[in-house]
Scaffold this motif. Sequence first.
Motif, PDB file in Angstrom:
ATOM      1  N   ALA A   1     -15.503  -4.666  66.721  1.00 36.12           N
ATOM      2  CA  ALA A   1     -16.794  -4.860  66.053  1.00 36.12           C
ATOM      3  C   ALA A   1     -17.923  -4.572  67.040  1.00 36.12           C
ATOM      4  O   ALA A   1     -18.913  -3.911  66.696  1.00 36.12           O
ATOM      5  CB  ALA A   1     -16.895  -6.287  65.514  1.00 36.12           C
ATOM      6  N   SER A   2     -17.763  -5.023  68.291  1.00 35.55           N
ATOM      7  CA  SER A   2     -18.837  -4.769  69.263  1.00 35.55           C
ATOM      8  C   SER A   2     -18.917  -3.272  69.568  1.00 35.55           C
ATOM      9  O   SER A   2     -20.010  -2.712  69.678  1.00 35.55           O
ATOM     10  CB  SER A   2     -18.629  -5.579  70.543  1.00 35.55           C
ATOM     11  OG  SER A   2     -17.493  -5.129  71.239  1.00 35.55           O
ATOM     12  N   ARG A   3     -17.758  -2.611  69.676  1.00 33.01           N
ATOM     13  CA  ARG A   3     -17.792  -1.159  69.913  1.00 33.01           C
ATOM     14  C   ARG A   3     -18.454  -0.425  68.748  1.00 33.01           C
ATOM     15  O   ARG A   3     -19.023   0.652  68.920  1.00 33.01           O
ATOM     16  CB  ARG A   3     -16.372  -0.635  70.108  1.00 33.01           C
ATOM     17  CG  ARG A   3     -15.795  -1.000  71.470  1.00 33.01           C
ATOM     18  CD  ARG A   3     -14.348  -0.596  71.597  1.00 33.01           C
ATOM     19  NE  ARG A   3     -13.847  -0.907  72.940  1.00 33.01           N
ATOM     20  CZ  ARG A   3     -12.560  -0.930  73.275  1.00 33.01           C
ATOM     21  NH1 ARG A   3     -11.630  -0.669  72.375  1.00 33.01           N
ATOM     22  NH2 ARG A   3     -12.203  -1.210  74.513  1.00 33.01           N
ATOM     23  N   ALA A   4     -18.367  -1.027  67.543  1.00 32.40           N
ATOM     24  CA  ALA A   4     -18.981  -0.404  66.367  1.00 32.40           C
ATOM     25  C   ALA A   4     -20.474  -0.725  66.277  1.00 32.40           C
ATOM     26  O   ALA A   4     -21.159  -0.275  65.367  1.00 32.40           O
ATOM     27  CB  ALA A   4     -18.268  -0.888  65.110  1.00 32.40           C
ATOM     28  N   GLY A   5     -20.956  -1.559  67.188  1.00 31.60           N
ATOM     29  CA  GLY A   5     -22.389  -1.894  67.188  1.00 31.60           C
ATOM     30  C   GLY A   5     -22.719  -3.107  66.338  1.00 31.60           C
ATOM     31  O   GLY A   5     -23.891  -3.355  66.035  1.00 31.60           O
ATOM     32  N   ALA A   6     -21.699  -3.873  65.936  1.00 32.24           N
ATOM     33  CA  ALA A   6     -21.958  -5.082  65.136  1.00 32.24           C
ATOM     34  C   ALA A   6     -22.536  -6.168  66.029  1.00 32.24           C
ATOM     35  O   ALA A   6     -22.324  -6.176  67.240  1.00 32.24           O
ATOM     36  CB  ALA A   6     -20.657  -5.563  64.498  1.00 32.24           C
ATOM     37  N   ARG A   7     -23.247  -7.133  65.386  1.00 27.81           N
ATOM     38  CA  ARG A   7     -23.924  -8.183  66.171  1.00 27.81           C
ATOM     39  C   ARG A   7     -22.966  -9.328  66.476  1.00 27.81           C
ATOM     40  O   ARG A   7     -22.988 -10.365  65.815  1.00 27.81           O
ATOM     41  CB  ARG A   7     -25.133  -8.689  65.391  1.00 27.81           C
ATOM     42  CG  ARG A   7     -26.303  -7.727  65.466  1.00 27.81           C
ATOM     43  CD  ARG A   7     -27.484  -8.276  64.702  1.00 27.81           C
ATOM     44  NE  ARG A   7     -27.304  -8.052  63.285  1.00 27.81           N
ATOM     45  CZ  ARG A   7     -28.047  -7.215  62.555  1.00 27.81           C
ATOM     46  NH1 ARG A   7     -29.028  -6.558  63.118  1.00 27.81           N
ATOM     47  NH2 ARG A   7     -27.814  -7.052  61.278  1.00 27.81           N
ATOM     48  N   VAL A   8     -22.100  -9.110  67.450  1.00 30.16           N
ATOM     49  CA  VAL A   8     -21.126 -10.147  67.803  1.00 30.16           C
ATOM     50  C   VAL A   8     -21.324 -10.666  69.219  1.00 30.16           C
ATOM     51  O   VAL A   8     -20.503 -11.413  69.719  1.00 30.16           O
ATOM     52  CB  VAL A   8     -19.658  -9.661  67.677  1.00 30.16           C
ATOM     53  CG1 VAL A   8     -19.216  -9.616  66.241  1.00 30.16           C
ATOM     54  CG2 VAL A   8     -19.456  -8.335  68.373  1.00 30.16           C
ATOM     55  N   LYS A   9     -22.405 -10.242  69.859  1.00 32.43           N
ATOM     56  CA  LYS A   9     -22.609 -10.686  71.240  1.00 32.43           C
ATOM     57  C   LYS A   9     -23.866 -11.531  71.388  1.00 32.43           C
ATOM     58  O   LYS A   9     -24.849 -11.323  70.673  1.00 32.43           O
ATOM     59  CB  LYS A   9     -22.688  -9.472  72.165  1.00 32.43           C
ATOM     60  CG  LYS A   9     -21.326  -8.826  72.369  1.00 32.43           C
ATOM     61  CD  LYS A   9     -21.317  -7.901  73.558  1.00 32.43           C
ATOM     62  CE  LYS A   9     -19.903  -7.465  73.870  1.00 32.43           C
ATOM     63  NZ  LYS A   9     -19.876  -6.359  74.820  1.00 32.43           N
ATOM     64  N   ARG A  10     -23.793 -12.453  72.334  1.00 31.76           N
ATOM     65  CA  ARG A  10     -24.983 -13.226  72.692  1.00 31.76           C
ATOM     66  C   ARG A  10     -25.853 -12.390  73.641  1.00 31.76           C
ATOM     67  O   ARG A  10     -25.437 -11.323  74.099  1.00 31.76           O
ATOM     68  CB  ARG A  10     -24.585 -14.514  73.416  1.00 31.76           C
ATOM     69  CG  ARG A  10     -23.749 -15.448  72.594  1.00 31.76           C
ATOM     70  CD  ARG A  10     -23.710 -16.821  73.288  1.00 31.76           C
ATOM     71  NE  ARG A  10     -22.723 -17.672  72.650  1.00 31.76           N
ATOM     72  CZ  ARG A  10     -21.468 -17.811  73.074  1.00 31.76           C
ATOM     73  NH1 ARG A  10     -21.049 -17.158  74.145  1.00 31.76           N
ATOM     74  NH2 ARG A  10     -20.633 -18.602  72.436  1.00 31.76           N
ATOM     75  N   ASP A  11     -27.005 -12.949  73.986  1.00 28.84           N
ATOM     76  CA  ASP A  11     -27.918 -12.212  74.871  1.00 28.84           C
ATOM     77  C   ASP A  11     -27.289 -11.940  76.237  1.00 28.84           C
ATOM     78  O   ASP A  11     -27.574 -10.939  76.892  1.00 28.84           O
ATOM     79  CB  ASP A  11     -29.221 -13.007  75.075  1.00 28.84           C
ATOM     80  CG  ASP A  11     -30.014 -13.070  73.782  1.00 28.84           C
ATOM     81  OD1 ASP A  11     -29.713 -12.252  72.889  1.00 28.84           O
ATOM     82  OD2 ASP A  11     -30.901 -13.936  73.681  1.00 28.84           O
ATOM     83  N   ASP A  12     -26.419 -12.876  76.690  1.00 30.24           N
ATOM     84  CA  ASP A  12     -25.822 -12.697  78.019  1.00 30.24           C
ATOM     85  C   ASP A  12     -24.618 -11.742  78.004  1.00 30.24           C
ATOM     86  O   ASP A  12     -23.933 -11.573  79.007  1.00 30.24           O
ATOM     87  CB  ASP A  12     -25.408 -14.056  78.607  1.00 30.24           C
ATOM     88  CG  ASP A  12     -24.282 -14.709  77.802  1.00 30.24           C
ATOM     89  OD1 ASP A  12     -23.812 -14.097  76.823  1.00 30.24           O
ATOM     90  OD2 ASP A  12     -23.875 -15.827  78.162  1.00 30.24           O
ATOM     91  N   GLY A  13     -24.355 -11.144  76.850  1.00 36.34           N
ATOM     92  CA  GLY A  13     -23.278 -10.151  76.769  1.00 36.34           C
ATOM     93  C   GLY A  13     -21.935 -10.740  76.375  1.00 36.34           C
ATOM     94  O   GLY A  13     -20.977 -10.005  76.133  1.00 36.34           O
ATOM     95  N   SER A  14     -21.837 -12.077  76.300  1.00 42.69           N
ATOM     96  CA  SER A  14     -20.552 -12.671  75.905  1.00 42.69           C
ATOM     97  C   SER A  14     -20.432 -12.654  74.380  1.00 42.69           C
ATOM     98  O   SER A  14     -21.441 -12.551  73.669  1.00 42.69           O
ATOM     99  CB  SER A  14     -20.452 -14.101  76.430  1.00 42.69           C
ATOM    100  OG  SER A  14     -21.466 -14.887  75.842  1.00 42.69           O
TER     101      SER A  14
END
Length: 680
Positions: free
Chosen positions: A413-426
């Motif tokens: 999902a993150s590779r697809a650009g979905a919003r699954v990360k926090r600001d710190d990248g986790s």
Amino acid sequence: MSTKIAGSFAAQVAEGIPAELPEAPPDAPGVNRAPRRRNVLSAAESALALKNALRYVPAKHHARVAPELAAELENDGRIVMRRYRPHYDMHARPIDQYPAKSRQAAAIMLMIQNNLDPAVAQHPYELVTYGGNGAVFQNWAQYRLTMRYLAEMTDEQTLVLYSGHPLGLFPSHGDAPRVVVTNGMVIPNHSTPADYERLSALGVTSYGQMTAGSFMYIGPQGIVHGTVITLLNAGRKYLGTGPEALAGRLFVTSGLGGMSGAQAKAAVIAGAVAIVAEVNPKAVKTRFEQGWVMEVESDLDKLLLRAEAARRAKEAVSIAYQGNVVDLWERLAKEGVAVDLGSDQTSLHNPFGGGYYPAGMSFADGERLLRDDPGAFAAAVKDSLRRQVDAINALSARGMRFWDYGNAFLLEASRAGARVKRDDGSFAYPSYVEDIMGPMCFDFGFGPFRWVCTSGSGEDLEVTDAIAGQILEEMAASAPEDVKRQILDNARWIRAAAGNRLVVGSQARILYADASGRERIALAFNAAIADGRIRGPVVLGRDHHDVSGTDSPYRETANVRDGSNLTADMAVHNVIGDAFRGATWVSLHNGGGVGWGEVINGGFGMVIDGSEAAGRRIRSMITWDVNNGIARRAWARNEGAEQAIRRAMEADPRLSVTLPEHADDRLVHDALNKKGTRPV
Ligand SMILES: NC(=O)c1ccc[n+]([C@@H]2O[C@H](COP(=O)([O-])OP(=O)(O)OC[C@H]3O[C@@H](n4cnc5c(N)ncnc54)[C@H](O)[C@@H]3O)[C@@H](O)[C@H]2O)c1
């Protein structure tokens, strides 16, 4: 000239690759077939793949066989040598029916056949046991040769398997493993999914998943058990549930396939209302007919009403939503449904090869798009993932607890650009291992111990259930509070196991136990074989999804936070240590669960026969197989693991583990700031 295969099972095994060409066996109706794949090889590479496969075929037949294998490569993307699939029925036989000089080798033959049994395996004709590509061998010639070697070998030899290819029998000794397996070991810089596609098409590597490539898959029981344990502990951790477990709670997820299909059954055992989306009508039908999912609905209005009624009545029920999971999540979010627990088990370890089907089209249209325009398919997958995550985020904001189920959902999902990360990248959501299995089970040594009664007798299995249940209850009585709940969950499971009728294929059982629990159960089985209460050898083993066997930063080692989660020393050491401490076979794999290049995992099988030598092997190996991982987790400063390894050292003075000193965060912060470095 081709011959019709005749003769006994034993004679056919002994023949290996026959001198005369066998006729291809007929396809049985209803056997699930692997989806077709494109040939990814260039013309020169295709020639190499063909030459590679022909190494197994007597040269006098090459002119006849070469076009057939070329067609397999063109149509299926790889060569499985369909002509060489045996004519005899594929299933685990009682151990005495195997032609073998070594009982250990006979037990391995039993396990191999179980992993290819059409009742157990996902795509048995393509030698795939589970997970879409988890293969036992690359092709049927490898299977035939391996079975012949196992029939011939003595306890003074070891069979070496390179990604399914039997390199041969090598002289060894009675305490050495009979078989050493590696699957998918590659030079690290060549470990991308594209490398895998190319190397597997060339016939030089294989994706063994975890238990498939080490002959330790026991059908859906293993995954049902693991899912029950996950759901019970998720309830405790996220919802504060007590003895009522998940009664009156709503769990939403996807996938009714090989492993994911266990979610529906496990949720009901845990008492929940479960909605499981599945886009493939065939998978829905199979799970419904098996009774694994109780109801099927394709109308979202009706589905929501039914789920709400079940929740109010605290009815334990599983409902399949026949459709795309994106549509389900978007509707739940739109209505603001109070979902308690959420997850996903589409096959995102294989996102663009058919593991995840895009929204907005039927399953059949998705399959067509995948074959005709893989680029457009991949783009549609990414778009769907972004939509799915938006809906999950909306529900999570209202209180739902969502976790990644080890299928690389967050990663893809993150590779697809979905919003699954926090600001710190986790990642904004935990993986089920990071939050649940890691700190509540693995850090204490609890993992998926399993066994198979090689007599094939259900009565033997009942005896083992009773022995294991009694040991767990004895252990619970004196266990510290942090491990007692896990032991009691498993004691309950084993008491109800026969009633849940989960045996498919071999007479197998699974439970979670810690190091001393596994050792005590194994020794008690060995004693029961010696005095005849169990009437044949027992194979001990485990899933690779365990404390020590697997280095996988997005799954098994997701709660290792000292930076070493990108290393694979533990999995490699685990398998080396098992090999010289008494395992009957060992395996080490690249890939498995989360995808090629993302994980190194290993496992073992140990045949016990009631002998003193078997007892010695148990005492030498079983606690190592658990404690080396606890020691590593303790070194990573995991609190539960530190407690567990201290207890293990008290129990065995020969165990002496390096423990970490704990640095004060403030002190570290100040030290770095004084040097002018960025604050941590
Ligand atoms: N259960 C566990 O504890 C566990 C552990 C480790 C890994 N996994 C991972 O879970 C994944 C699933 O494993 P599996 O053996 O069930 O694979 P599978 O391919 O047999 O099943 C996945 C199912 O998801 C369905 N699906 C795909 N896209 C969908 C969509 N958009 N909407 C609805 N359904 C969709 C497919 O039709 C398929 O039936 C794998 O990535 C596996 O590695 C699960």
